[in-house]
Write a protein that holds these residues in place. Structure first.
Motif, PDB file in Angstrom:
ATOM      1  N   VAL A  12      31.592  49.396  40.810  1.00  0.00           N
ATOM      2  CA  VAL A  12      31.487  47.991  40.959  1.00  0.00           C
ATOM      3  C   VAL A  12      32.867  48.616  41.681  1.00  0.00           C
ATOM      4  CG1 VAL A  12      32.243  46.099  39.575  1.00  0.00           C
ATOM      5  CG2 VAL A  12      29.652  47.291  39.940  1.00  0.00           C
ATOM      6  N   ALA A  13      33.235  49.175  40.613  1.00  0.00           N
ATOM      7  CA  ALA A  13      35.456  49.188  40.380  1.00  0.00           C
ATOM      8  C   ALA A  13      36.232  49.911  42.003  1.00  0.00           C
ATOM      9  CB  ALA A  13      36.058  50.409  39.289  1.00  0.00           C
ATOM     10  N   VAL A  14      35.037  50.958  42.444  1.00  0.00           N
ATOM     11  CA  VAL A  14      35.574  51.540  43.995  1.00  0.00           C
ATOM     12  C   VAL A  14      35.408  50.355  45.085  1.00  0.00           C
ATOM     13  CG1 VAL A  14      35.190  52.905  45.599  1.00  0.00           C
ATOM     14  CG2 VAL A  14      35.024  53.862  43.351  1.00  0.00           C
ATOM     15  N   ALA A  15      34.520  49.402  44.874  1.00  0.00           N
ATOM     16  CA  ALA A  15      34.424  48.056  45.537  1.00  0.00           C
ATOM     17  C   ALA A  15      35.360  47.045  45.931  1.00  0.00           C
ATOM     18  CB  ALA A  15      32.026  47.813  46.086  1.00  0.00           C
ATOM     19  N   ASN A  16      35.133  46.608  44.602  1.00  0.00           N
ATOM     20  CA  ASN A  16      36.251  46.098  43.730  1.00  0.00           C
ATOM     21  C   ASN A  16      38.386  46.277  44.441  1.00  0.00           C
ATOM     22  OD1 ASN A  16      33.924  43.649  43.400  1.00  0.00           O
ATOM     23  ND2 ASN A  16      34.590  44.967  41.572  1.00  0.00           N
ATOM     24  N   ALA A  17      38.255  47.833  44.643  1.00  0.00           N
ATOM     25  CA  ALA A  17      39.469  48.359  44.794  1.00  0.00           C
ATOM     26  C   ALA A  17      39.761  48.837  46.149  1.00  0.00           C
ATOM     27  CB  ALA A  17      40.018  49.740  43.967  1.00  0.00           C
ATOM     28  N   GLY A  18      38.091  49.156  47.003  1.00  0.00           N
ATOM     29  CA  GLY A  18      38.748  49.296  48.340  1.00  0.00           C
ATOM     30  C   GLY A  18      38.967  50.902  48.465  1.00  0.00           C
ATOM     31  N   GLU A  22      42.765  54.142  44.867  1.00  0.00           N
ATOM     32  CA  GLU A  22      42.399  52.600  44.106  1.00  0.00           C
ATOM     33  C   GLU A  22      42.041  52.425  42.725  1.00  0.00           C
ATOM     34  OE1 GLU A  22      41.621  53.361  47.375  1.00  0.00           O
ATOM     35  OE2 GLU A  22      43.542  52.891  48.365  1.00  0.00           O
ATOM     36  N   ALA A  23      40.606  52.565  42.912  1.00  0.00           N
ATOM     37  CA  ALA A  23      39.892  52.569  41.700  1.00  0.00           C
ATOM     38  C   ALA A  23      40.385  52.976  40.424  1.00  0.00           C
ATOM     39  CB  ALA A  23      38.324  52.404  41.925  1.00  0.00           C
ATOM     40  N   ALA A  24      40.669  54.242  41.054  1.00  0.00           N
ATOM     41  CA  ALA A  24      41.116  55.324  39.442  1.00  0.00           C
ATOM     42  C   ALA A  24      42.212  55.018  38.552  1.00  0.00           C
ATOM     43  CB  ALA A  24      41.101  56.415  40.120  1.00  0.00           C
ATOM     44  N   ARG A  25      43.384  54.806  39.773  1.00  0.00           N
ATOM     45  CA  ARG A  25      44.740  53.791  39.242  1.00  0.00           C
ATOM     46  C   ARG A  25      44.325  52.696  38.238  1.00  0.00           C
ATOM     47  NH1 ARG A  25      47.147  55.377  43.720  1.00  0.00           N
ATOM     48  NH2 ARG A  25      46.392  53.282  45.207  1.00  0.00           N
ATOM     49  N   ALA A  26      43.111  52.086  38.763  1.00  0.00           N
ATOM     50  CA  ALA A  26      43.082  50.351  38.069  1.00  0.00           C
ATOM     51  C   ALA A  26      42.577  50.422  37.228  1.00  0.00           C
ATOM     52  CB  ALA A  26      41.930  49.556  38.890  1.00  0.00           C
ATOM     53  N   GLY A  29      40.919  56.456  35.519  1.00  0.00           N
ATOM     54  CA  GLY A  29      39.974  57.423  35.781  1.00  0.00           C
ATOM     55  C   GLY A  29      40.975  58.528  36.673  1.00  0.00           C
ATOM     56  N   SER A  30      39.275  59.736  37.640  1.00  0.00           N
ATOM     57  CA  SER A  30      40.323  60.100  38.230  1.00  0.00           C
ATOM     58  C   SER A  30      39.206  59.932  40.406  1.00  0.00           C
ATOM     59  CB  SER A  30      40.319  61.566  38.154  1.00  0.00           C
ATOM     60  OG  SER A  30      37.928  62.220  38.107  1.00  0.00           O
ATOM     61  N   ALA A  31      39.729  59.832  41.004  1.00  0.00           N
ATOM     62  CA  ALA A  31      39.115  59.148  42.347  1.00  0.00           C
ATOM     63  C   ALA A  31      37.603  60.569  42.706  1.00  0.00           C
ATOM     64  CB  ALA A  31      39.994  59.546  43.210  1.00  0.00           C
ATOM     65  N   SER A  32      37.861  61.889  42.073  1.00  0.00           N
ATOM     66  CA  SER A  32      37.459  62.530  42.230  1.00  0.00           C
ATOM     67  C   SER A  32      35.651  62.407  41.418  1.00  0.00           C
ATOM     68  CB  SER A  32      37.261  64.210  42.222  1.00  0.00           C
ATOM     69  OG  SER A  32      37.883  64.649  40.761  1.00  0.00           O
ATOM     70  N   ALA A  33      35.417  61.956  39.854  1.00  0.00           N
ATOM     71  CA  ALA A  33      34.540  61.673  39.129  1.00  0.00           C
ATOM     72  C   ALA A  33      34.186  60.267  39.643  1.00  0.00           C
ATOM     73  CB  ALA A  33      35.316  61.414  37.496  1.00  0.00           C
ATOM     74  N   ASP A 134      43.603  40.380  43.645  1.00  0.00           N
ATOM     75  CA  ASP A 134      43.516  39.905  42.864  1.00  0.00           C
ATOM     76  C   ASP A 134      43.455  41.075  41.802  1.00  0.00           C
ATOM     77  OD1 ASP A 134      41.000  39.609  41.993  1.00  0.00           O
ATOM     78  OD2 ASP A 134      39.456  39.158  43.659  1.00  0.00           O
ATOM     79  N   VAL A 135      43.246  40.085  40.773  1.00  0.00           N
ATOM     80  CA  VAL A 135      43.792  40.735  39.465  1.00  0.00           C
ATOM     81  C   VAL A 135      42.170  41.015  38.682  1.00  0.00           C
ATOM     82  CG1 VAL A 135      45.605  39.629  38.397  1.00  0.00           C
ATOM     83  CG2 VAL A 135      43.199  38.613  37.605  1.00  0.00           C
ATOM     84  N   LEU A 136      41.016  40.852  39.144  1.00  0.00           N
ATOM     85  CA  LEU A 136      39.903  41.721  38.729  1.00  0.00           C
ATOM     86  C   LEU A 136      39.486  42.758  39.703  1.00  0.00           C
ATOM     87  CD1 LEU A 136      37.292  38.756  38.346  1.00  0.00           C
ATOM     88  CD2 LEU A 136      38.526  39.727  36.580  1.00  0.00           C
ATOM     89  N   ALA A 137      39.900  42.267  40.697  1.00  0.00           N
ATOM     90  CA  ALA A 137      39.577  44.081  41.602  1.00  0.00           C
ATOM     91  C   ALA A 137      40.793  45.102  41.413  1.00  0.00           C
ATOM     92  CB  ALA A 137      39.923  43.528  43.378  1.00  0.00           C
ATOM     93  N   ALA A 138      42.181  44.788  41.172  1.00  0.00           N
ATOM     94  CA  ALA A 138      42.592  45.495  40.089  1.00  0.00           C
ATOM     95  C   ALA A 138      42.909  45.769  39.042  1.00  0.00           C
ATOM     96  CB  ALA A 138      44.007  45.158  40.303  1.00  0.00           C
ATOM     97  N   GLY A 139      41.589  45.368  38.000  1.00  0.00           N
ATOM     98  CA  GLY A 139      41.317  46.299  36.815  1.00  0.00           C
ATOM     99  C   GLY A 139      41.753  45.381  35.624  1.00  0.00           C
TER     100      GLY A 139
END
Length: 306
Positions: A12-18, A22-26, A29-33, A134-139
């Motif tokens: 969900v985090a990756v899909a929302n962040a694109g 981007e999801a790792a920053r939001a 976490g780490s992009a690899s994980a 989008d605040v939700l997509a940005a975590g």
């Protein structure tokens, strides 16, 4: 075929962040994980959930369907877990806000220290970003913006000063050298220090007096990215490089010291103050609810009217 809840949340985090970075920053976490979690989930379900290219990541049709069902479900799980907060003596958790640099500089300093003192078990994370995201997509749980940039499906709560002004000013030495404008259009013959948004759009200078509105796009020797490099424009104005237009509160210390002189003050435009905004949903995370209640309790203390 039960999938791991953390893997579902990662998807969900990756899909929302694109994207994985981007999801790792939001979410911190780490992009690899995250990449490994999505691969593990796809292997478990036996279907591809994300289309990956070198430039972008987007859900497949299966991924979109899953995302539509997962997003509210995970929200309900968070809500269920957060109910425990109601049995604590003090609310706890993380509150993540996305705000423009101007709010981080001019609004939050009057609120944040007192909020942290009142709620020591809440960790506040503030992301200063002048893009409208989008605040939700940005975590993030909530954001701060002005009313003309609020989405219609958002709930908005006033925060900070309810009236603000854009001030126009220049160093006295500059005005002695180039003359003092008597009408906003006189600025077309002056060196003006402009701002540019992340989108590439330039800031527009607006003035208003007795019902007359004047809109200008003046030229000048310096253009800075709004927010990130605004202080450079202020320093240049103080040094005599040209005329600047900015939030009055931002320039107020220099106006009070005499380093900058007001220009066309009767024409300074008044606008409504910012809002704390968040998605219109039934459940509010406890840290966000505490922050909303706290800002409401401050009332006018959160920022003086101009």
């Amino acid at each position: 075929m039960a999938a791991d809840l953390s893997d579902l949340a990662s998807f969900v985090a990756v899909a929302n962040a694109g994207g994985f970075r981007e999801a790792a920053r939001a979410i911190g976490g780490s992009a690899s994980a995250l990449s490994e979690a999505v691969r593990r989930l796809e292997a478990k379900l036996g279907v591809r959930l994300l289309n990956r290219t070198t430039r972008s990541i987007a859900p497949t049709e299966a991924g979109r369907r899953l995302l539509e069902r997962l997003t509210p479900a995970l929200g309900e799980i968070e809500a269920a877990l957060d109910v425990v907060n109601g049995f604590r003596d003090r609310p706890a958790g993380v509150l993540k806000l996305n705000v423009p640099v101007s709010a981080a500089r001019l609004v939050l300093p009057r609120i944040v220290p007192r909020f942290l003192a009142a709620y020591p078990d809440i960790r506040l994370e503030v992301i200063a970003d002048d893009r409208f995201v989008d605040v939700l997509a940005a975590g993030c749980d909530a954001g701060i913006r002005y009313d003309e940039r609020l989405e219609q499906d958002m709930i908005a709560v006033p925060i900070g000063p309810r009236r603000q002004r854009y001030a126009t000013a220049a160093a006295p030495a500059y005005l002695d050298r180039r003359g003092r404008p008597e009408h906003p259009r006189d600025l077309l013959d002056h060196a003006c220090l402009r701002g540019q948004f992340a989108s590439g759009a330039m800031t527009i200078w607006e003035f208003e007096r007795d019902g007359e509105v004047v809109t200008l796009e003046p030229g000048g020797p310096l253009i800075v990215r709004v927010g990130a490099a605004t202080d450079l424009a202020v320093d240049a104005a103080v040094a005599g490089s040209g005329v600047i237009q900015l939030f009055e509160d931002w320039l107020r210390p220099h106006l009070d010291s005499g380093a900058l002189e007001p220009v066309l003050e009767p024409w300074w435009q008044v606008f409504s103050g910012p809002f704390l905004y968040y998605p219109g949903r039934r459940y509010l995370p406890t840290p966000l609810r505490a922050f909303i209640d706290f800002t409401r309790s401050l009332g006018d203390e959160a920022g003086p009217d101009q």
